[in-house]
Design a protein around this motif. Structure first.
Motif, PDB file in Angstrom:
ATOM      1  N   ASN A  35       0.936  -1.149   0.142  1.00 34.06           N
ATOM      2  CA  ASN A  35       0.048  -0.025   0.040  1.00 34.06           C
ATOM      3  C   ASN A  35       0.718   1.396   0.039  1.00 34.06           C
ATOM      4  O   ASN A  35       2.056   1.171   0.226  1.00 34.06           O
ATOM      5  CB  ASN A  35      -1.018  -0.072   1.309  1.00 34.06           C
ATOM      6  CG  ASN A  35      -0.170   0.023   2.650  1.00 34.06           C
ATOM      7  OD1 ASN A  35       0.822   0.970   2.830  1.00 34.06           O
ATOM      8  ND2 ASN A  35      -0.386  -1.015   3.295  1.00 34.06           N
ATOM      9  N   ARG A  51       0.475   7.841  -3.923  1.00 34.61           N
ATOM     10  CA  ARG A  51      -0.952   7.817  -4.583  1.00 34.61           C
ATOM     11  C   ARG A  51      -1.033   8.649  -5.678  1.00 34.61           C
ATOM     12  O   ARG A  51      -1.382   8.503  -6.735  1.00 34.61           O
ATOM     13  CB  ARG A  51      -2.051   8.073  -3.435  1.00 34.61           C
ATOM     14  CG  ARG A  51      -1.996   6.883  -2.470  1.00 34.61           C
ATOM     15  CD  ARG A  51      -3.199   6.718  -1.702  1.00 34.61           C
ATOM     16  NE  ARG A  51      -3.707   8.025  -0.986  1.00 34.61           N
ATOM     17  CZ  ARG A  51      -3.174   8.382   0.191  1.00 34.61           C
ATOM     18  NH1 ARG A  51      -2.300   7.608   1.041  1.00 34.61           N
ATOM     19  NH2 ARG A  51      -3.461   9.441   0.593  1.00 34.61           N
ATOM     20  N   SER A  55      -1.412   7.902  -9.559  1.00 34.83           N
ATOM     21  CA  SER A  55      -2.694   8.522 -10.175  1.00 34.83           C
ATOM     22  C   SER A  55      -2.397   9.165 -11.584  1.00 34.83           C
ATOM     23  O   SER A  55      -3.283   9.342 -12.512  1.00 34.83           O
ATOM     24  CB  SER A  55      -3.436   9.402  -9.286  1.00 34.83           C
ATOM     25  OG  SER A  55      -2.991  10.724  -9.226  1.00 34.83           O
ATOM     26  N   GLU A  59      -5.459   3.959 -12.405  1.00 30.77           N
ATOM     27  CA  GLU A  59      -6.074   3.604 -11.256  1.00 30.77           C
ATOM     28  C   GLU A  59      -5.714   2.335 -10.890  1.00 30.77           C
ATOM     29  O   GLU A  59      -6.291   1.287 -11.309  1.00 30.77           O
ATOM     30  CB  GLU A  59      -7.481   3.838 -11.005  1.00 30.77           C
ATOM     31  CG  GLU A  59      -8.060   5.266 -11.485  1.00 30.77           C
ATOM     32  CD  GLU A  59      -9.506   5.594 -10.953  1.00 30.77           C
ATOM     33  OE1 GLU A  59     -10.258   4.643 -10.321  1.00 30.77           O
ATOM     34  OE2 GLU A  59      -9.721   6.641 -11.335  1.00 30.77           O
ATOM     35  N   LYS A  62      -7.109  -0.744  -4.942  1.00 34.05           N
ATOM     36  CA  LYS A  62      -8.374  -1.086  -4.607  1.00 34.05           C
ATOM     37  C   LYS A  62      -8.341  -0.605  -3.229  1.00 34.05           C
ATOM     38  O   LYS A  62      -7.507  -1.026  -2.393  1.00 34.05           O
ATOM     39  CB  LYS A  62      -8.454  -2.788  -4.627  1.00 34.05           C
ATOM     40  CG  LYS A  62      -9.036  -3.415  -5.940  1.00 34.05           C
ATOM     41  CD  LYS A  62      -9.739  -4.653  -5.436  1.00 34.05           C
ATOM     42  CE  LYS A  62      -9.125  -6.027  -5.798  1.00 34.05           C
ATOM     43  NZ  LYS A  62      -8.657  -5.958  -7.119  1.00 34.05           N
ATOM     44  N   GLN A  63      -9.668   0.127  -3.065  1.00 34.87           N
ATOM     45  CA  GLN A  63      -9.617   0.741  -1.541  1.00 34.87           C
ATOM     46  C   GLN A  63      -9.665  -0.444  -0.628  1.00 34.87           C
ATOM     47  O   GLN A  63     -10.453  -1.605  -0.837  1.00 34.87           O
ATOM     48  CB  GLN A  63     -10.897   1.342  -1.515  1.00 34.87           C
ATOM     49  CG  GLN A  63     -10.944   2.974  -2.253  1.00 34.87           C
ATOM     50  CD  GLN A  63     -11.807   3.009  -3.649  1.00 34.87           C
ATOM     51  OE1 GLN A  63     -11.804   1.522  -4.187  1.00 34.87           O
ATOM     52  NE2 GLN A  63     -12.284   4.038  -3.818  1.00 34.87           N
ATOM     53  N   GLY A  64      -9.309  -0.038   0.477  1.00 32.90           N
ATOM     54  CA  GLY A  64      -9.267  -1.149   1.621  1.00 32.90           C
ATOM     55  C   GLY A  64      -8.118  -2.196   1.469  1.00 32.90           C
ATOM     56  O   GLY A  64      -7.747  -2.653   2.406  1.00 32.90           O
ATOM     57  N   THR A  65      -7.588  -2.389   0.403  1.00 34.64           N
ATOM     58  CA  THR A  65      -6.633  -3.459   0.219  1.00 34.64           C
ATOM     59  C   THR A  65      -5.392  -3.159  -0.242  1.00 34.64           C
ATOM     60  O   THR A  65      -4.241  -3.714   0.141  1.00 34.64           O
ATOM     61  CB  THR A  65      -7.179  -4.347  -1.123  1.00 34.64           C
ATOM     62  OG1 THR A  65      -8.460  -4.574  -0.946  1.00 34.64           O
ATOM     63  CG2 THR A  65      -6.328  -5.786  -1.208  1.00 34.64           C
TER      64      THR A  65
END
Lengths: 207, 207
Positions: A35, A51, A55, A59, A62-65
């Motif tokens: 992450n 990030r 960007s 993209e 994955k959100q959360g992952t």
DNA sequence: ACGTGTGAATTTCTTCACAGCC
DNA sequence: GGCTGTGAAGAAATTCACACGT
């Protein structure tokens, strides 16, 4: 994800991609995902920076992952065009040139020194590693024949500028130079410097 | 001109000083004075950039005339602390380490490799250039004895991190590394990378 | 809950443009 | 006239902070 226009991506972001690649390849040994916080910590960047950088190209997460490491490596290799091999000519076969020829690390990353050139008759014809040193006079034909775009310069500083001009005249598009001198070339030619003196002088400011 | 607090000067400005030094030393061969436009042209900076950079350190020029080259060189050498000599230890005496040892260019700029170290018993004791390769186990004492602050790492990538940590534990303050790996060290340690793979990957984006 | 992607805010860097001095 | 040094303006890079998807 939309089509990317290279001209729009700041060089400072591009310059960080190889670093991301480097740590991603290390991480790959032990895990599947990462992450922005972890990557940032490993490189000394903020997670937001990581990030934002990513960007620019699409993209990827994955959100959360977080990010899939193999996928990122793949994307970045494509973006940097290092998912292919590149042929290189090396000019200057002194001590440094010899070390470069004997160094096997380039090939693992897809960079192949196809020809080594010098202007010293004592050196021309000599076999170093698995390569025979060629006469610098032949470099133009060689570049044309193998459609080479990248040159490495390991000559003395005094010869670097004229060698570089000759290479550009023979259609070289990018140069990595080890010579301790600043090259003046047309702006469309990419030049990277690998100059230990500059680095040491920079360091010594902070001592 | 007031006292300069180093912490206030952006690193991006510091990083350009060695470049200015480089071209100033070239110009010195043929002239006494220069100006911001000429320096900018030689380095690819705007003249305003040159003047702003210089203004970080003082007022070095004269209106209508420009800058005295020798004076500038002197000032910048002082600022960078390269108006003195620095002792260096080299870790890793493979192909690259040998090339570095044989390269006579560092000394002209005041950087002296005082000791070369390796962990391979076949290499320890060997004489290269005018130096005998020492056992890496002795590097701590050596650093202490000669009060050395700068190290160059030319080991394989796999060993670079542990070597770097060991050096830092032995009081090294700045590292120039040729190893293809990113070092994780305390932030007060200055690290400069001289990594041709990173440079080639950066270049290849634009091809 | 975790961690991305991103507008908005902030900080940093560069260029503009000109007063002032040689 | 030539060229510096520098506030002010402008551009670029970084960080903040949060909505949103998993």
């Amino acid at each position: 994800m939309t089509t990317v226009n290279k001209a729009e991506i700041p060089d400072i972001v591009v310059s960080r991609l190889p670093r991301y690649l480097r740590v991603l390849k290390n991480l790959r040994e032990t895990k599947k995902t990462t992450n922005s916080t972890e990557l940032g910590k490993l490189l000394g960047y903020s997670s937001a920076q990581v990030r934002k950088d990513f960007s620019q190209f699409g993209e990827f997460g994955k959100q959360g992952t977080g990010y899939n490491i193999d996928y990122l490596i793949n994307q970045f290799q494509q973006i940097l065009q290092v998912n292919q091999t590149w042929d290189i000519v090396l000019i200057g076969v002194g001590n440094l040139g010899r070390a470069i020829l004997n160094y096997r690390g380039f090939e693992k990353h897809g960079f192949f020194i196809r020809g080594a050139f010098d202007d010293d008759p004592h050196i021309i014809g000599e076999k170093i590693g698995n390569k025979v040193v060629r006469d610098i006079a032949e470099v133009g034909d060689f570049i044309k024949e193998f459609d080479i775009k990248i040159a490495m310069i390991a000559t003395p500083a005094s010869e670097a500028q004229s060698v570089a001009e000759m290479l550009v005249a023979n259609n070289i598009k990018a140069i990595l130079t080890y010579a301790s001198t600043i090259l003046n070339l047309p702006p469309e030619i990419r030049v990277e410097y690998s100059d230990p003196i500059i680095s040491l002088q920079h360091i010594s400011y902070y001592l």
